[in-house]
Design an enzyme around this catalytic site. Sequence first.
Site, PDB file in Angstrom:
ATOM      1  N   LYS A  45       8.108   1.133  13.369  1.00  0.00           N
ATOM      2  CA  LYS A  45       9.495   1.122  12.892  1.00  0.00           C
ATOM      3  C   LYS A  45      10.383   0.054  13.537  1.00  0.00           C
ATOM      4  CE  LYS A  45       9.084   4.278   9.877  1.00  0.00           C
ATOM      5  NZ  LYS A  45       8.618   3.638   8.659  1.00  0.00           N
ATOM      6  N   TYR A  91      -4.333   6.045  11.592  1.00  0.00           N
ATOM      7  CA  TYR A  91      -3.898   6.545  12.899  1.00  0.00           C
ATOM      8  C   TYR A  91      -4.881   7.642  13.287  1.00  0.00           C
ATOM      9  CZ  TYR A  91       0.844   4.568  12.229  1.00  0.00           C
ATOM     10  OH  TYR A  91       1.930   3.746  12.044  1.00  0.00           O
ATOM     11  N   HIS A 132       0.852  -1.204   0.000  1.00  0.00           N
ATOM     12  CA  HIS A 132       0.000   0.000   0.000  1.00  0.00           C
ATOM     13  C   HIS A 132       0.885   1.250   0.000  1.00  0.00           C
ATOM     14  CE1 HIS A 132       0.760  -1.126   4.186  1.00  0.00           C
ATOM     15  NE2 HIS A 132       0.680   0.163   4.475  1.00  0.00           N
ATOM     16  N   PRO A 180       5.569   1.935  19.245  1.00  0.00           N
ATOM     17  CA  PRO A 180       5.041   1.325  18.011  1.00  0.00           C
ATOM     18  C   PRO A 180       4.403   2.312  17.027  1.00  0.00           C
ATOM     19  CG  PRO A 180       3.611   0.834  19.879  1.00  0.00           C
ATOM     20  CD  PRO A 180       4.823   1.522  20.436  1.00  0.00           C
ATOM     21  N   TYR A 183       7.817   8.452   6.967  1.00  0.00           N
ATOM     22  CA  TYR A 183       7.010   7.259   7.257  1.00  0.00           C
ATOM     23  C   TYR A 183       7.436   6.095   6.359  1.00  0.00           C
ATOM     24  CZ  TYR A 183       2.936   4.368   8.267  1.00  0.00           C
ATOM     25  OH  TYR A 183       2.120   3.337   8.657  1.00  0.00           O
TER      26      TYR A 183
END
Length: 397
Positions: free
Chosen positions: A300, A204, A76, A296, A388
């Site tokens: 990563k 998120y 994605h 978390p 990210y």
Amino acid sequence: MSQTHKTQVAIIGGGPAGMLLSILLHREGIDSVVIERATRAHVLERIRAGILEWSAVELLRRAGVSERMDKQGHAHDGTRVAWKGERHFMIDSYKYSKRKLMAYGQTYITEDLYAEMDKIGGQVWHEAEDVVLHELTDKASYVTFTQNGETLRVDCDYIAGCDGFHGVSRRSIPESVQKTFEKVYPFGWLGVMSETPPLEDLWYVQHERGFALASQRSPMLSRYYVQCSMDDKVENWSDDRFWDELTQRFPPDIAKQIVTGPSIEKSIAPLRSFVSEPMRYGNLFLAGDAAHIVPPTGAKGLNLAASDVYYLWRALVTHYKENSDSLMDRYSEVALARVWKTERFSWWLTGLLHVFPDQSPFETRAAEAELDSIAESEAGLAWLGEQYGGFPIEDWG
Ligand code: APR
Ligand code: PHB
């Protein structure tokens, strides 16, 4: 009676870092053994995060353990962020860095690594007790441990400390040469696995009730989290209470799309940032959670373990194949530079998206405005998308 073995690289810890390193070394004809404290079943059943950066995807491919990931993983472009109960934007890593991400659970990766080790006949000692690292600054390093009451000794050129945060490797470095940096967060994550179809995207969510996250494992397996208090207990969270809390934190139009159902697993995890410097001491090289922990948020942890393994693998190959220690000598510096950039990102994203127990109304508004300003800035979206997606590793060795 003690048995003595000999290898080039003794790897402490059979988690993803240790197993991946062993397989990669094998591909280059470098011999290693893995010494693991837990049982194989215990290592294989741990549930952890599940988002891979593209450089970790490529590394698994280079190691020859990507067949199932390439079939079942969900590639994605990035993750959605929601706030103020309605606004949302996409952290579009693909648009801004041409790097996709892959949703594929760490539990499956560990299974794939163990299956490959079986195939290549790699040596993994499980249930190793009293592991001790000897003569780290001497030419003749070795590791001792007991298994089923028998003492074993492994003579080696190098030791890879891949034994996680609670392992023995980091503690084998004298305090006088070690510097640690730590931040413990005043909240935890309650995670739930359910056999329900996940949302199309990862989400998120920043909300005044606390952070929430929607993630995925497969078309019929979802992973969700809500921020909870440090002293909360899983027993306090019925499935109904969990789904109610989760959906209150999502924007209503997204909450409506969440398919609820019975949970098959529930657990609470603490959040911590931690770095130990240096990552090399004599013949010992730390990799993965043995050297650093990230909260978390941003997913990563496994990705950092993969980049350490990549750097260490290239350094060892350069040593054995080209008779040069140039990369070994720079391992700690190069790995730590990437670790710190990633630590900074995970710490910042955690601060931005969670509610702290002593947070003032001013700070809440400022965090909302920070998300507003990122969403309205091409530069802000680009920077977030790049971070990210993960920092590149391929230009080394
Ligand atoms: N001796 C031998 N093995 C040990 C010892 C010891 N003294 N102490 C711990 N171990 C083993 C653990 O049982 C575990 O299997 O080392 C392994 C370390 O594995 P992980 O904790 O999974 O660490 P790592 O391989 O670095 O993987 C990092 O895991 O924790 C997540 O978020 C993290 O996703 C990241 C990934
Ligand atoms: C997960 O899928 O478990 C997950 C995803 C994203 C995160 C953390 C965990 O930031």
